[in-house]
Design an enzyme around this catalytic site. Sequence first.
Site, PDB file in Angstrom:
ATOM      1  N   GLU A 101       0.736  -1.307   0.330  1.00  0.00           N
ATOM      2  CA  GLU A 101       0.169   0.466   0.178  1.00  0.00           C
ATOM      3  C   GLU A 101       1.180   1.515   0.087  1.00  0.00           C
ATOM      4  O   GLU A 101       0.262   2.323  -0.111  1.00  0.00           O
ATOM      5  CB  GLU A 101      -1.315   0.074   1.023  1.00  0.00           C
ATOM      6  N   CYS A 161      16.783  -6.629  -0.001  1.00  0.00           N
ATOM      7  CA  CYS A 161      16.164  -7.126   0.311  1.00  0.00           C
ATOM      8  C   CYS A 161      17.803  -8.361   0.095  1.00  0.00           C
ATOM      9  O   CYS A 161      18.148  -8.984   1.122  1.00  0.00           O
ATOM     10  CB  CYS A 161      15.574  -8.859   0.123  1.00  0.00           C
ATOM     11  N   GLU A 180      17.581  -6.731  10.755  1.00  0.00           N
ATOM     12  CA  GLU A 180      17.276  -6.112   9.997  1.00  0.00           C
ATOM     13  C   GLU A 180      17.201  -4.578   9.260  1.00  0.00           C
ATOM     14  O   GLU A 180      15.796  -4.089   9.776  1.00  0.00           O
ATOM     15  CB  GLU A 180      16.191  -6.804   8.145  1.00  0.00           C
TER      16      GLU A 180
HETATM   17  P1  NAD Z   1       5.941  -6.152   4.913  1.00  0.00           P
HETATM   18  O1  NAD Z   1       6.271  -7.532   5.596  1.00  0.00           O
HETATM   19  O2  NAD Z   1       6.233  -4.475   6.269  1.00  0.00           O
HETATM   20  O3  NAD Z   1       4.994  -6.060   3.693  1.00  0.00           O
HETATM   21  C1  NAD Z   1       5.001  -6.551   3.331  1.00  0.00           C
HETATM   22  C2  NAD Z   1       3.563  -7.079   2.435  1.00  0.00           C
HETATM   23  O4  NAD Z   1       2.691  -7.456   3.345  1.00  0.00           O
HETATM   24  C3  NAD Z   1       3.125  -5.990   2.015  1.00  0.00           C
HETATM   25  O5  NAD Z   1       1.993  -6.511   1.358  1.00  0.00           O
HETATM   26  C4  NAD Z   1       1.845  -5.392   3.378  1.00  0.00           C
HETATM   27  O6  NAD Z   1       1.080  -4.685   2.739  1.00  0.00           O
HETATM   28  C5  NAD Z   1       1.477  -6.756   4.089  1.00  0.00           C
HETATM   29  N1  NAD Z   1       1.521  -7.057   5.555  1.00  0.00           N
HETATM   30  C6  NAD Z   1       1.817  -6.248   5.675  1.00  0.00           C
HETATM   31  N2  NAD Z   1       1.839  -5.873   7.167  1.00  0.00           N
HETATM   32  C7  NAD Z   1       1.050  -6.925   7.777  1.00  0.00           C
HETATM   33  C8  NAD Z   1       0.366  -7.665   8.244  1.00  0.00           C
HETATM   34  N3  NAD Z   1       0.182  -7.956   9.499  1.00  0.00           N
HETATM   35  N4  NAD Z   1      -0.333  -8.442   8.480  1.00  0.00           N
HETATM   36  C9  NAD Z   1      -0.886  -9.294   6.815  1.00  0.00           C
HETATM   37  N5  NAD Z   1       0.197  -8.385   6.291  1.00  0.00           N
HETATM   38  C10 NAD Z   1       0.664  -7.553   6.219  1.00  0.00           C
HETATM   39  O7  NAD Z   1       7.437  -5.420   4.005  1.00  0.00           O
HETATM   40  P2  NAD Z   1       8.171  -4.522   3.306  1.00  0.00           P
HETATM   41  O8  NAD Z   1       8.434  -3.330   4.055  1.00  0.00           O
HETATM   42  O9  NAD Z   1       6.868  -3.880   2.628  1.00  0.00           O
HETATM   43  O10 NAD Z   1       8.737  -4.691   2.746  1.00  0.00           O
HETATM   44  C11 NAD Z   1      10.577  -4.477   3.458  1.00  0.00           C
HETATM   45  C12 NAD Z   1      11.087  -6.331   3.598  1.00  0.00           C
HETATM   46  O11 NAD Z   1      11.017  -7.216   2.315  1.00  0.00           O
HETATM   47  C13 NAD Z   1      12.057  -6.476   3.989  1.00  0.00           C
HETATM   48  O12 NAD Z   1      11.850  -7.328   5.377  1.00  0.00           O
HETATM   49  C14 NAD Z   1      12.603  -7.004   3.436  1.00  0.00           C
HETATM   50  O13 NAD Z   1      13.699  -7.446   3.525  1.00  0.00           O
HETATM   51  C15 NAD Z   1      11.434  -8.191   2.513  1.00  0.00           C
HETATM   52  N6  NAD Z   1      12.181  -8.605   1.050  1.00  0.00           N
HETATM   53  C16 NAD Z   1      12.405 -10.199   0.674  1.00  0.00           C
HETATM   54  C17 NAD Z   1      12.516  -9.890  -0.159  1.00  0.00           C
HETATM   55  C18 NAD Z   1      13.153 -11.708  -0.785  1.00  0.00           C
HETATM   56  O14 NAD Z   1      13.372 -11.981  -2.075  1.00  0.00           O
HETATM   57  N7  NAD Z   1      13.465 -12.265   0.253  1.00  0.00           N
HETATM   58  C19 NAD Z   1      12.587  -9.524  -1.362  1.00  0.00           C
HETATM   59  C20 NAD Z   1      11.794  -8.016  -0.970  1.00  0.00           C
HETATM   60  C21 NAD Z   1      12.278  -7.587  -0.271  1.00  0.00           C
END
Ligand code: NAD
Length: 495
Positions: free
Chosen positions: A176, A281, A381
């Site tokens: 979002e 990531c 992280e």
């Molecule tokens: P996030 O976990 O906050 O959000 C990811 C998704 O989950 C979003 O669509 C969000 O709306 C949803 N979300 C958030 N809180 C939630 C909840 N309580 N319940 C259900 N859904 C929820 O991650 P972010 O801040 O958007 O992205 C950064 C993170 O993603 C970092 O930790 C990064 O390392 C990771 N990442 C990992 C990879 C990989 O390939 N391993 C790739 C890109 C990013």
Amino acid sequence: MDILDHWVSGASFAGTSTRTSPVYNPAEGTVSREVRLATVADVDTAVASAKAAFPAWAETSLAKRQSIMFSFRELLNARKTELAAILTNEHGKVTSDALGEVARGMEVVEWATSIPHLMKGEHSENVSTGVDVYSVKQPLGVVGIISPFNFPAMVPLWFFPVAIAAGNTVILKPSEKDPSAAIWMAKLLQEAGLPDGVLNVVHGDKESVDALLEHKDISAVSFVGSTPIAKYIYENAAKNGKRVQALGGAKNHMLVLPDADLDLVADSAVNAGFGSAGERCMAISVVVAVEPVADELIEKITSRLAGLTVGDGTRGCDMGPLITKEHRDKVASYIDIATADGATVVVDGRGVKADGGTDGFWLGPTLIDGVSTDSDVYKHEIFGPVLSVVRVASYDEGVAIINASPYGNGTAIFTNDGGAARRFQREIEVGMVGINVPIPVPVGYYSFGGWKDSLFGDTKAYGAQAVQFYTREKAITSRWLDPSHGGINLGFPQN
Ligand code: NAD
């Protein structure tokens, strides 16, 4: 204020929710639009659309699905600067990096254009006299894809091209925080000839994610995000009987051996530590320096940081802002933690003079030396432009530190010793390994994914493992009867 709608059945869909969330231009620090946050009913509407589109799409020939992927690839390539501009506007990454993101995502579209080959099964003739066995791959149905903020185009592109080309229909729930890229790509796919309802985009937060996890008509969930949420997604999707892959967070180490070329190492550390403001990531967040190289390496990294420019991504700077003010403040708070834990802040990014809005979410490159593995600076992280240096006495000590990390996404070794590199490749407990390559993201025809807390589930993203994830195999045993096959035999056939 402009409100971004969902995309359902090939059209904008406002849904029933009254809740919205602000989308920022991080270089200005201002709200550029609002995005709707779906209700359970909105998710139901989108899933119903995807479910209705599934039978016809699954019946659509491989040739037709392939040609749509080709058209999508051509449109994406022709209009990549438009998409890159959306990424810079909502995420903040600089234009060159945004174009790189699109290029890496496009690789997976290119991979998906080989779907007729990828969907081939196996065939064994005459396994018993007159009996053949063969296997086919069939799509699952409706799949959910939930993506993070840091790659608003590339991460969705890791998943939906293969899911769709394999015959599934999709609900994409982008972050979002920067949701516009997903809508732009859905419209482009429609232009490429994708039937309405095959790709639907639902915006939202936890409410919509939980609705997807619980929906009886969702067959599989692909998730990318932070580790705690990935674990939650994995457990809840599995509990509800869904196939699930949940890619989580990371803490990536670069091991520097004393024989390495320190100028090349310093270049790589700066590129991999501060590209996309460290919001990758696969970013390097810890340099593990095997003594006696640390002092010289820190000097070389510091001199490069002095030349880095920070600012609005459209202005030719090296590094953009962070995604939100809250995130910037949290990342910056680790600089105080480092001092309190006895580390040395060599370069402090808090006073950065950015070429951008005065309210932009700025934090300059930050370099911290002598970080203890007990410090939260090491353990957490941070996901920002903060590079830690951990000093070790030997290769073995460095490997032990990396292998003790709960994360296992990416790592790299820098050395000119082939034997040491080969040993590292075998001994290190990490899913993606670079040898003199700081960010070893596999190309589109391999698969992307880490080990340990960086991936929950047993299939990685894109490449052959994506085809496996988005299809289920059926094995068929076939015999075309003739009179010689008569007779009663209650045992297993022997020959
Ligand atoms: P996030 O976990 O906050 O959000 C990811 C998704 O989950 C979003 O669509 C969000 O709306 C949803 N979300 C958030 N809180 C939630 C909840 N309580 N319940 C259900 N859904 C929820 O991650 P972010 O801040 O958007 O992205 C950064 C993170 O993603 C970092 O930790 C990064 O390392 C990771 N990442 C990992 C990879 C990989 O390939 N391993 C790739 C890109 C990013």
